[in-house]
Design an enzyme around this catalytic site. Sequence first.
Site, PDB file in Angstrom:
ATOM      1  N   CYS A 118      18.027  96.982  48.285  1.00 58.03           N
ATOM      2  CA  CYS A 118      17.534  98.372  48.700  1.00 58.03           C
ATOM      3  C   CYS A 118      18.393  98.862  49.922  1.00 58.03           C
ATOM      4  CB  CYS A 118      15.942  98.375  48.786  1.00 58.03           C
ATOM      5  SG  CYS A 118      15.409  99.575  49.886  1.00 58.03           S
TER       6      CYS A 118
ATOM      7  N   CYS B 150      16.096  99.845  52.870  1.00 60.11           N
ATOM      8  CA  CYS B 150      15.350  98.771  53.480  1.00 60.11           C
ATOM      9  C   CYS B 150      16.300  98.208  54.657  1.00 60.11           C
ATOM     10  CB  CYS B 150      15.135  97.470  52.354  1.00 60.11           C
ATOM     11  SG  CYS B 150      13.836  98.130  51.321  1.00 60.11           S
TER      12      CYS B 150
END
Length: 150
Positions: free
Chosen positions: A75, A78
Amino acid sequence: MAENHLFIDCPACGTANRVRVDRLDVTAKCGRCRAALTGKPLYSKAPVDVAAVEFDPLVRRSSVPILVDFWAVWCAPCRQQAPILEQLANDLAGRIIIAKVDADQAGLLASRFAVQAIPTLVLLRSGLEVDRITGLTSAQVLLQRIERYL
Ligand SMILES: [Zn+2]
């Protein structure tokens, strides 16, 4: 970088004891003077990596709110969120614990919190969810949202 330990200050001699997250359920004693550390606050200046089995013991043990960061290796947002959380953990050490949970490795935990997208930040106080923020979030916005719970 996230860590796998927190600290507890000894009430007798003041030594900062390193306590591994996976050993939180074990009755802790001060490494220097053997005084009991039970019930003394946990703190960390860095986000803490928390595995699924370590999650509930940490939540039970913490006397300050916990900001849970559900993230995943693949991700990209993230990865952008990570340094923001590192800064926040440093600035708010002793007032909040930032727990990083890998949503792929802790799938059941992510389901329990009905995490639909990542990053999802869930703020727990006394084990109860009091706020939730989804998507990449700036330090300023994060602070505004969590400040009232500190
Ligand atoms: Zn001690």
